[in-house]
Motif scaffolding. Structure first.
Motif, PDB file in Angstrom:
ATOM      1  N   ASN A   1       1.082  11.419   2.754  1.00  0.00           N
ATOM      2  CA  ASN A   1       1.393  10.622   1.768  1.00  0.00           C
ATOM      3  C   ASN A   1       1.762  11.500   0.350  1.00  0.00           C
ATOM      4  O   ASN A   1       0.731  12.117   0.097  1.00  0.00           O
TER       5      ASN A   1
ATOM      6  N   ASP B   1      16.855  -0.781  -5.219  1.00  0.00           N
ATOM      7  CA  ASP B   1      15.562  -0.035  -5.777  1.00  0.00           C
ATOM      8  C   ASP B   1      16.005   1.137  -6.863  1.00  0.00           C
ATOM      9  O   ASP B   1      15.385   1.948  -7.210  1.00  0.00           O
TER      10      ASP B   1
ATOM     11  N   GLN C   1       6.457   9.046   2.116  1.00  0.00           N
ATOM     12  CA  GLN C   1       5.859   9.347   3.253  1.00  0.00           C
ATOM     13  C   GLN C   1       6.574  10.312   4.163  1.00  0.00           C
ATOM     14  O   GLN C   1       7.717  10.339   4.334  1.00  0.00           O
TER      15      GLN C   1
ATOM     16  N   ARG D   1       7.162   7.698  -7.557  1.00  0.00           N
ATOM     17  CA  ARG D   1       7.423   7.264  -6.009  1.00  0.00           C
ATOM     18  C   ARG D   1       6.327   7.738  -5.100  1.00  0.00           C
ATOM     19  O   ARG D   1       5.819   8.883  -5.283  1.00  0.00           O
ATOM     20  N   ASN D   2       5.939   6.859  -4.000  1.00  0.00           N
ATOM     21  CA  ASN D   2       5.014   7.283  -3.116  1.00  0.00           C
ATOM     22  C   ASN D   2       6.151   7.590  -2.010  1.00  0.00           C
ATOM     23  O   ASN D   2       7.079   6.841  -1.549  1.00  0.00           O
TER      24      ASN D   2
ATOM     25  N   LYS E   1       0.806  -1.273   0.012  1.00  0.00           N
ATOM     26  CA  LYS E   1       0.072  -0.037   0.118  1.00  0.00           C
ATOM     27  C   LYS E   1       0.933   1.405   0.079  1.00  0.00           C
ATOM     28  O   LYS E   1       0.666   2.213  -0.590  1.00  0.00           O
ATOM     29  N   TYR E   2       1.764   1.347   0.951  1.00  0.00           N
ATOM     30  CA  TYR E   2       2.527   2.409   1.114  1.00  0.00           C
ATOM     31  C   TYR E   2       4.021   2.412   0.133  1.00  0.00           C
ATOM     32  O   TYR E   2       4.398   3.783  -0.321  1.00  0.00           O
ATOM     33  N   TYR E   3       4.470   1.734  -0.323  1.00  0.00           N
ATOM     34  CA  TYR E   3       5.889   1.551  -0.951  1.00  0.00           C
ATOM     35  C   TYR E   3       5.432   1.156  -2.420  1.00  0.00           C
ATOM     36  O   TYR E   3       6.405   1.310  -2.945  1.00  0.00           O
ATOM     37  N   GLU E   4       4.503   0.368  -2.639  1.00  0.00           N
ATOM     38  CA  GLU E   4       4.338  -0.365  -4.106  1.00  0.00           C
ATOM     39  C   GLU E   4       5.562  -1.003  -4.362  1.00  0.00           C
ATOM     40  O   GLU E   4       6.081  -0.888  -5.591  1.00  0.00           O
TER      41      GLU E   4
END
Lengths: 759, 162
Positions: B103, A41, B116, B113-114, A13-16
């Protein structure tokens, strides 16, 4: 949901990014025991990619993506690596695996901070293998779990209940109402009845006009009969008003009192849970943030339970029943009134969204303002010493102007919106009038005829429309605020204590104080080792001096002994038992600590000295204070042992506070004593008094004393010189001085030179 | 203004490591492998560079990159180009807030990119007008110029940097 699945979902969910090593790679390494793996990465051009670095027992593999699949790109024997060089940039890190310093690297990998912890572990494991040191992995070591935990570490530290859905949180919050079922029932009955009864007066008014006043005016009803009927209806209206207020009282009293009970339950549960959490938790959360969860967040929950749920419920019931009543009374006017309601609700919702953005801007500026305050108020002495008052006033004024500007924008927005909304409601009312007037003045008996009574009822109902619309429009924000608070509270409640409690309970006096470190390593952040592979054994009654440069790991060793943290690898053995097997409370009762900056609680001196031992006799308190050289200064205060100290209390000097903490330690009579820079912050005369007190305290105990001033360790049986997380030298003062190039000798020379130069 | 050249030599070896020679008095002309840390990584990128040995101890503080001869400077810049990498945000797709977290879904020079951040870690506006966002894991992302973002992205970030 099981923990592994929860971790996987959170990573996706957060990092894919992949939540575990791809199956194909695992199949490629079927005969290899995978110790750990990590995602690489970034590629050499610094673009995002997904390659995998996999560590086997003796080999390191790099799998690169080729189309849809990962293929083996590099295979390195650990024995071929001489050094792993780390380069750090602002947005990435790079490891270079070198075989010799002047040769091109065997392998270079680039990665972002997200992968840094797990790749740091891999680096550590490789370096351990390179030194041929046996690495004791925990029995339940699982590379998938280690990878997931490492990748999620920063995210979990910021918010530990990431995967909870809003609905789940709401239900959990509602679960706190369970013990108060009766109150919920009667509160709800009160709310529904008061809402429904509020609808009756308008209806009865219409009836009064249509069945009494109009027939009387038209001569169809006698005066006496009309008066009697009118009094009856008025009495009914009055009765309804009384009933409505009785029901309101029932609702308000039940719900507000129950809200207080729920908030109290939450506060109690939170505070008890906080006491169980380890120092690591308090290290990563700001004190203010924890305090606000116990105070303002529980208060917000009270507000929501006491009023929020009910207000929203009442608004919904009111709006639905109003629409139903209006449509029943006259479906055409009813629809004209009800159909625009969703549009009004939507406009309130969008207004809320806009206000949210404006509030974010205002909060940001507000946080700048509080930063100025939290800088200047504690540092006021420095501000004055450097004559910077004017500059600080300018800085504050600038922030103050910014905040005011933002809050004015907030006020401009809502002050424009609400009159507009009210205007919208007035337009609907006008539409009702426009539709009603031709029907009011049409002939009775025609299909379109509208009676005056029905229309007056209608108008009275219309006045009740705006409040529920406002409440429902604000519902999303109200619910979000309450759920945010609930999240923040549950986040703490869901944080498991980092230390697992052992089962062996130590009785008072049972501990001998035999301490052994077996290949102990420790890291606070999971990457940088603060203690690296330390081995030593200390016998009961021995005094050990810990010396070395700042940040070398001395204090961390003492914190590991007191089990404030668990070792990352290796074991600490106390009297032949692993420290993890001992029940933390019973063990810590036999460990005393005297710290550089002792903390005194708000209260009397006697309560501070006997903290944790409230039943100890006053005679023993005085004896302990005398041994700690504290009695004389305590008696110099007018209120003696009953002098209030701590926050808002009498101010004690550093040396005085230190002697109170020594008295506290004496009273506890610990078998293991930790002295962490206990005399570093005081003058020479006070140091002498404290040292004298400490000399009496250490007798018959296993003592670890951290000190910068070597002279304070004259009674130590052995001295450990700690540097960069390792014990570099051990021995008595004289043994260590004999090592001409030794670190201790260097420290000793420097301190001697300093005192000679001073003379 | 002329800058006095220092009697040192920097060079990149085949292994991509940077070496320093010179400083006769201190290192007796030995070559030592060095790493670079900048004292002012935002405001003065070419000034006050700290040269550090394998043990991360400073061996030289270079006040100005122009105090190096041309070849040394060239090698130093090449070395820095590898270690100076910073992700640049070129577009913002969404910014959403939840409990304790903000987010960002962004397009960067390295791809989508996500990221946080904590709610109270606001994007920082630097003196040169660029905006810096540091995520939970410590990575730095920079928006060089808000004016050059698409209007939707400008609107999204506007709340946080106005």
């Amino acid at each position: 949901m099981n923990l592994e699945l929860e971790r996987k979902n959170t990573i996706s969910k957060y990092y894919e990014q992949e939540s575990s090593l791809p199956k194909k790679i695992k199949e490629n390494l079927l005969n290899i025991e995978i110790e750990l793996y990590g995602l690489i990465d970034l590629n050499e051009s610094m673009e995002f990619q997904s390659s995998w670095l996999v560590l086997g027992e003796n080999t390191l593999y790099l799998f690169k993506k080729n189309g849809e699949e990962h293929v083996l790109d590099t295979k390195l024997l650990i024995t071929s690596i001489s050094r792993i060089k780390e380069h750090q940039s602002l947005s990435s890190s790079k490891y270079e695996f070198l075989t010799a310093d002047d040769m091109p690297p065997l392998l270079s990998v680039h990665f972002t901070g997200r992968q840094k912890i797990v790749l740091g572990h891999i680096k550590y494991l490789i370096e351990t293998k390179m030194k041929s040191v046996k690495y004791n992995k925990p029995k339940d070591w699982n590379p998938d779990v280690e990878y997931q935990k490492a990748v999620l570490k920063h995210l979990n530290e910021a918010q530990s209940t990431l995967s909870d859905k809003q609905g789940k949180t709401f239900l959990r919050l509602v679960g706190y109402l369970k013990p108060y079922k009766k109150d919920v029932f009667w509160g709800t009955v009160g709310a529904i009845c008061s809402t429904l009864s509020a609808l009756l007066p308008a209806y009865l008014t219409g009836r009064l006009l249509d069945t009494v006043i109009k027939p009387f005016q038209e001569g169809g009803l006698q005066k006496t009969l009309a008066m009697n009927a009118a009094w009856r209806i008025l009495a009914a209206i009055f009765l309804v008003f009384i009933l409505k207020e009785v029901f309101s009282y029932m609702r308000l009293s039940k719900m507000s009192l129950m809200g207080e009970d729920v908030a109290m339950d939450l506060r109690t549960e939170l505070f008890s849970h906080l006491q169980k959490l380890g120092l690591d938790f308090f290290g990563r959360k700001q004190t203010g943030s924890i305090i606000s969860r116990v105070s303002s967040d529980t208060d917000r929950i009270w507000d929501f339970v006491a009023f929020g749920i009910v207000e929203v419920g009442i608004a919904l019931v009111t709006l639905i029943s109003l629409s139903a009543v209006l449509i029943t009374l006259d479906w055409k006017l009813g629809l004209a009134m009800s159909l625009p309601v969703p549009i009004l609700l939507l406009s309130i919702y969008y207004h809320g969204e806009r206000m949210q953005k404006l509030f974010i801007r205002a909060w940001r500026k507000w946080s700048d303002l509080t930063n100025v305050l939290s800088d200047t108020i504690p540092g006021i002495q420095v501000v004055k010493a450097f004559n910077q008052e004017e500059k600080e006033i300018d800085r504050f004024n600038q922030s103050n102007d910014d905040v005011t500007g933002e809050f004015k924008s907030v006020h401009y927005a809502w002050t424009k919106f609400w009159p507009l909304l009210m205007m919208g409601i007035q337009v609907i009312v006008m539409t009702v009038w426009i539709l009603a007037i031709p029907r009011l003045i049409s002939e009775e008996g025609t299909t379109d005829y509208l009676s005056l009574g029905t229309f007056v009822s209608f108008l009275l109902y219309v006045t009740m429309f705006s409040q529920p619309i406002e409440v429902i429009g604000q519902m999303a924000r109200m619910l979000n605020r309450a759920l945010s608070s609930a999240y923040r509270i549950f986040e703490i409640l869901d944080t498991s204590p980092s230390l697992k409690n052992g089962r062996t309970i130590l009785k008072k006096g049972e501990l001998k104080g035999d301490i052994e470190f077996k290949n102990v390593s420790f890291s606070y952040d999971g990457v940088r080792k603060v203690v690296c592979g330390i081995n030593f054994r200390v016998l009961p009654g021995e005094m050990i001096g810990l010396v070395g440069s700042s940040g070398g790991g001395k204090s961390t060793i003492t914190k590991l002994i007191a089990r404030f943290f668990d070792v990352s690898t290796g074991e600490i053995i106390i009297d032949g038992k692993n420290l993890r097997e001992l029940e933390v409370g019973s063990f810590r009762k036999q460990v005393g600590m005297v710290l550089q900056d002792p903390y005194l609680f708000h209260g009397t001196l006697v309560d501070n000295i006997r903290y944790g031992l409230p039943d100890v006799s006053l005679k023993k308190v005085i004896e302990a204070a005398k041994i700690a050289n504290a009695h004389e200064f305590i008696m110099s205060f007018e209120l003696g042992y009953e002098t209030i100290v701590g926050e808002r209390g009498h101010t004690l000097s550093g040396g005085e506070r230190q002697r109170i903490s020594i008295a506290r330690a004496i009273l506890h009579d610990p078998k293991i004593l930790i002295l962490d820079e206990a005399t570093s912050a005081v003058d020479t005369e006070t140091e002498r008094k404290i040292q004298d007190a400490l000399d009496k305290l250490i007798e018959g105990r296993t003592v670890f004393a951290v000190a910068h001033r070597l002279s304070t360790l004259r009674k130590a049986n052995r001295i450990f010189v700690v540097d960069k997380g390792e014990i570099k030298e051990t021995g008595t003062h004289n043994d260590l001085l004999k090592k001409k190039d030794g670190l201790y000798n260097k420290l000793h020379r420097m301190q001697q030179e300093m005192s000679e130069n001073f003379v | 203004m002329t800058t006095e050249l220092l009697d040192i030599r920097l060079f990149l070896k085949e292994n991509n490591q940077l070496y320093l020679s010179g400083l006769k008095d201190i290192f007796e002309n030995k070559e030592i492998e060095v790493n670079i840390k900048k004292c002012f990584p935002w405001s003065h990128q070419d000034k006050f560079l700290s040269f550090r040995n394998k043990d991360d101890e400073e061996v030289l503080l270079l006040p100005d990159i122009n105090q190096l001869d041309d070849r040394s400077r060239e090698d130093l810049l090449q070395f820095l180009s590898q270690s100076d990498f910073m992700m640049k945000i070129t577009d913002i797709i969404s910014i959403e807030e939840e409990v304790e977290l903000r987010n960002f879904k962004v397009i960067t020079s390295s791809g989508i990119r996500n990221i946080q951040t904590k709610l109270d870690d606001w994007p920082k506006i630097l003196k040169n007008g660029s905006v810096m966002i540091q995520d939970l894991c410590g990575d730095t992302f920079v928006i060089l110029s808000i004016e050059h973002l698409e209007s939707a992205a400008r609107k999204l970030i506007g709340t946080y940097v106005s």
